[in-house]
Design a protein around this motif. Structure first.
Motif, PDB file in Angstrom:
ATOM      1  N   ARG A  25       0.823  -1.211   0.000  1.00  0.00           N
ATOM      2  CA  ARG A  25       0.000   0.000   0.000  1.00  0.00           C
ATOM      3  C   ARG A  25       0.858   1.263   0.000  1.00  0.00           C
ATOM      4  O   ARG A  25       0.339   2.366   0.104  1.00  0.00           O
ATOM      5  CB  ARG A  25      -0.927   0.025   1.217  1.00  0.00           C
ATOM      6  N   PRO A 260      -6.232  -1.165  -8.832  1.00  0.00           N
ATOM      7  CA  PRO A 260      -5.789  -0.050  -7.989  1.00  0.00           C
ATOM      8  C   PRO A 260      -4.818  -0.533  -6.927  1.00  0.00           C
ATOM      9  O   PRO A 260      -4.979  -1.620  -6.357  1.00  0.00           O
ATOM     10  CB  PRO A 260      -7.103   0.457  -7.383  1.00  0.00           C
ATOM     11  N   ASP A 262      -4.014   1.179  -4.097  1.00  0.00           N
ATOM     12  CA  ASP A 262      -4.200   1.783  -2.780  1.00  0.00           C
ATOM     13  C   ASP A 262      -5.128   0.994  -1.875  1.00  0.00           C
ATOM     14  O   ASP A 262      -5.349   1.373  -0.726  1.00  0.00           O
ATOM     15  CB  ASP A 262      -4.758   3.206  -2.946  1.00  0.00           C
ATOM     16  N   ILE A 263      -5.700  -0.122  -2.350  1.00  0.00           N
ATOM     17  CA  ILE A 263      -6.623  -0.895  -1.517  1.00  0.00           C
ATOM     18  C   ILE A 263      -6.226  -2.366  -1.515  1.00  0.00           C
ATOM     19  O   ILE A 263      -5.583  -2.859  -2.440  1.00  0.00           O
ATOM     20  CB  ILE A 263      -8.073  -0.751  -2.015  1.00  0.00           C
ATOM     21  N   LYS A 376      -5.803   3.967   5.767  1.00  0.00           N
ATOM     22  CA  LYS A 376      -4.531   4.480   5.261  1.00  0.00           C
ATOM     23  C   LYS A 376      -3.755   5.231   6.334  1.00  0.00           C
ATOM     24  O   LYS A 376      -2.560   4.986   6.535  1.00  0.00           O
ATOM     25  CB  LYS A 376      -4.783   5.374   4.045  1.00  0.00           C
ATOM     26  N   SER A 435      -1.285   6.367  -4.189  1.00  0.00           N
ATOM     27  CA  SER A 435      -2.379   7.317  -4.375  1.00  0.00           C
ATOM     28  C   SER A 435      -3.618   6.607  -4.921  1.00  0.00           C
ATOM     29  O   SER A 435      -3.521   5.575  -5.583  1.00  0.00           O
ATOM     30  CB  SER A 435      -1.959   8.430  -5.333  1.00  0.00           C
ATOM     31  N   LYS A 436      -4.767   7.193  -4.609  1.00  0.00           N
ATOM     32  CA  LYS A 436      -6.011   6.663  -5.139  1.00  0.00           C
ATOM     33  C   LYS A 436      -6.055   6.879  -6.644  1.00  0.00           C
ATOM     34  O   LYS A 436      -5.699   7.951  -7.126  1.00  0.00           O
ATOM     35  CB  LYS A 436      -7.194   7.372  -4.474  1.00  0.00           C
TER      36      LYS A 436
END
Length: 674
Positions: A25, A260, A262-263, A376, A435-436
């Motif tokens: 992450r 993605p 970020d998750i 986060k 980053s998202k």
């Protein structure tokens, strides 16, 4: 405990499993400094609140649990400047610096420990069968380089592996061991030259101790040992089950997929690793071994210094080189993602170094269950653990951006009265999170795979609006003729006129055969084949003539035949009733009339001149209607027939002769010409 189960532990995650750093992450994670300390034993138990009393003495005030085999162990771990970063989507590296100290006392008889620390009870004999015992303390520094890579990413199944190779620099090492050690204390056993009697101590067995060269003199003069070094290795794998992988997967027009970063994508994660494989060789280390079979008076025994053992005991051959084994351990970790914020973790740490061998560091075996809230910038966890030698422990910890702090035993220490283990960790880092994914046009398609990132469009068209090339209001995706304007009802294509009759196929009942508009695009039929089209044919099922509008014409010959039959119709004398013998003629007349279904006929009645004119007129009318009625009753359309009587007005022969009058008494069936 707790922090290392967090998916946001970053570079710290290499401590238990180097595979963790890939698919992280973080873009990068930099640890500035972190300190962790742990101690566990099964001899002392203290009350947490008592240790803050200035008069508290652990030797006198702590509760003790002496057993034949008591154990004490602990460690201090300082994580110095360290960092991890992603090389690409499939690979990551980390560099870590650590200083570590482990200490172990294994299988010491609690009574031995109690008596040695408290001196002997002068009035009581006792014997201790110590057997074998081991202790060690080891400090070293390490520089680790970790590499992790995604091994498999196949829909629901994701696997990654990693390794850390560590350069080890020894800082100092000492150990001791006993073999078949026995001690017998006789309170009245020795007589001093002064005449006083003191206890005697009889010992048997072997003892040994070793130390690195920098510990040979005063510890205050500590020096680094350049020759004490080694190589260590950590290995690990992590499997993730991702049943909802499709929800996280985006694909561009070239078939390249993107997830993605970020998750977390897993529902269940399982990790297994081996850490601290290796050792440090203290080439200039010393080892002393003694046979301690001897009997000494109590005073002499109490005053012995470790460097004076050769004065009282037999020196045995010793080795000049000592190898310190690292605390090799197996780690098993299972993490269940309840949702994107809440997790439950089950972790097991198992020592693979034996506690009954010389010069080996080891961890405590631990099994912990940790519920966790994770996001986060903030995480909170509360591990519940069973710790070897110390029993149940309950702790808490948190991570808040760059700061982390926690303890695996703080809550059980606060609510319990007998604390046998304690640990704490605290540190500071610089996290740089993934980053998202951006979606500039907010169409639900990530910019990474959006071919029109500035214009909204559906996912099926990779984020671009569907075009309408031919401008017919039907989008190309639904248009069967995207480059030719057409009709909505025809899937975007213009309606064809296959037979070229100016009627579009959609309105043409006969799209493959040219026909007039009036007949729905079909050619007019000529059912009876008389060249008169059915639309103009008054008799479409019977061949006729053009002149008679498609119906058959009644010729003079037919007319003559009709009247020949009609002349044979017989009536009862002076009446209008038809005789039965006329049925055959009437049947023939009916057949002829049916062949000309549109022709109209007049049934005419005639008489001779016998009798009055009035009577003859009435009789001719009656007989004409009698024939008409017969014909109607047998299937001839009544609208095609009319009946009229002419009496004696239209003779066809002379009434002066019998033969002439017979000809004048007749019925005629004549075609009505319109």
């Amino acid at each position: 405990m707790g922090f290392l189960t967090d998916n946001y532990s970053g570079v710290h995650s290499v401590i238990n499993n180097p595979a963790n750093i890939v698919d992280s992450r973080f873009k990068t994670d930099i640890n500035l400094v972190g300190v962790s300390a742990f101690a566990a034993n099964d001899y002392y138990a203290v009350n947490f609140n008592d240790i803050f009393d200035d008069n508290y003495d652990i030797e006198d005030d702590a509760k003790k649990f002496p057993k034949e085999k008591n154990n004490i162990l602990g460690n201090i771990d300082i994580l110095g400047p360290s960092f991890m970063f992603n090389i690409n989507e499939k690979s990551s590296i980390a560099i870590s610096t650590r200083a570590r100290t482990f200490y172990n006392i294994s299988e010491i008889n609690g009574r031995t420990f109690e008596n040695v620390t408290n001196d002997f009870n002068e009035n009581q004999d006792f014997a201790i069968n110590e057997g074998d015992l081991f202790s060690s303390v080891h400090a070293w520094a390490e520089l680790g380089v970790s590499y992790a890579r995604v091994i498999m990413n196949k829909e629901q199944h994701f696997l990654k592996g990693g390794a850390t190779i560590k350069y080890l620099q020894g800082l100092g090492n000492a150990y001791s061991a006993g073999k078949n050690v026995n001690l017998n204390y006789d309170a009245d056993g020795s007589l001093l030259p002064s005449g006083d009697r003191v206890g005697s101590v009889q010992t048997t067995g072997e003892v040994s101790y070793g130390y690195s060269s920098n510990l040979e003199d005063d510890i205050d003069e500590f020096e680094m040992i350049n020759s004490a070094n080694g190589i260590g290795l950590d290995l690990g794998f992590v499997y993730e089950w991702r049943p909802d992988y499709e929800e996280y997967t985006s694909t561009d027009s070239k078939g390249n997929s993107y997830m993605p970063k970020d998750i977390n994508k897993y529902k269940f994660k399982f990790g297994i690793s081996l850490t601290d494989l290796g050792s440090i060789n203290y080439k200039d280390g010393k080892e002393e071994r003694y046979d301690i079979t001897n009997t000494l008076n109590e005073n002499t025994f109490n005053d012995i210094e470790i460097d004076e053992l050769e004065k009282f005991y037999t020196v045995l051959p010793s080795a000049e080189t000592n190898t310190a084994i690292l605390p090799t351990a197996l780690h098993i970790n299972a993490d269940w993602n309840i949702n994107q914020k809440f997790y439950v973790n089950l972790n097991g740490d198992l020592s693979l170094t034996a506690k009954n061998k010389i010069n080996r560091s080891r961890i405590a075996n631990v099994v912990s269950l940790t519920p966790r809230f994770e996001s986060k910038w903030f995480s909170f966890y509360s591990p519940l653990s069973m710790v070897q030698h110390s029993g149940f422990q309950w702790g808490a910890g948190l991570r808040a951006g760059p700061f982390y702090v926690g303890s695996g035993s703080v809550l059980s220490a606060l609510i319990g009265s007998e604390m046998k283990a304690a640990d704490v960790y605290v540190g500071l880092k610089v996290p740089v999170y993934q980053s998202k994914p951006k979606d500039k046009d907010e169409d639900g398609v990530l910019d990474k795979v959006d071919e029109c990132p500035d214009v909204k469009g559906p996912e099926e068209n990779f984020g671009c609006p569907w075009p309408d090339t031919d401008g017919d209001t039907i989008l190309d995706k639904d248009d069967n003729c995207p480059e030719e304007a057409g009709e909505v009802d025809n899937g975007g294509c213009p309606w064809p006129d296959t037979d070229g009759d100016t009627i579009l196929d959609k309105d043409d009942n006969c799209p493959d055969v040219a026909g007039p508009i009036d007949n729905g695009g079909c050619p007019w039929p000529d059912t009876d084949g008389d060249s008169v089209l059915d639309k103009d044919d008054n008799c479409p099922d019977i061949a006729g003539t053009v002149a008679n509008n498609g119906c058959p014409e009644v010729t003079e010959e037919i007319q003559k035949t009709l009247n020949n039959y009609a002349k044979t119709i017989l009536f009862d004398l002076g009446k209008s009733s038809i005789k039965k013998e006329s049925n055959q003629a009437l049947g023939d007349i009916i057949n002829i009339l049916n062949e000309y279904p549109t022709a109209k006929f007049t049934v005419e009645g005639h008489t001779d001149s016998a009798g009055s004119n009035t009577l003859n007129q009435r009789l001719s009318d009656s007989r004409a209607n009698s024939v008409k009625n017969y014909l109607v009753e047998n299937g001839v359309d009544k609208f095609r027939l009319s009946a009229i009587g002419y009496g004696e007005d239209r003779p066809i022969a002379t009434n002066k002769t019998k033969a002439g009058r017979a000809q004048n008494r007749r019925v005629e069936i004549n075609l009505v010409i319109e």
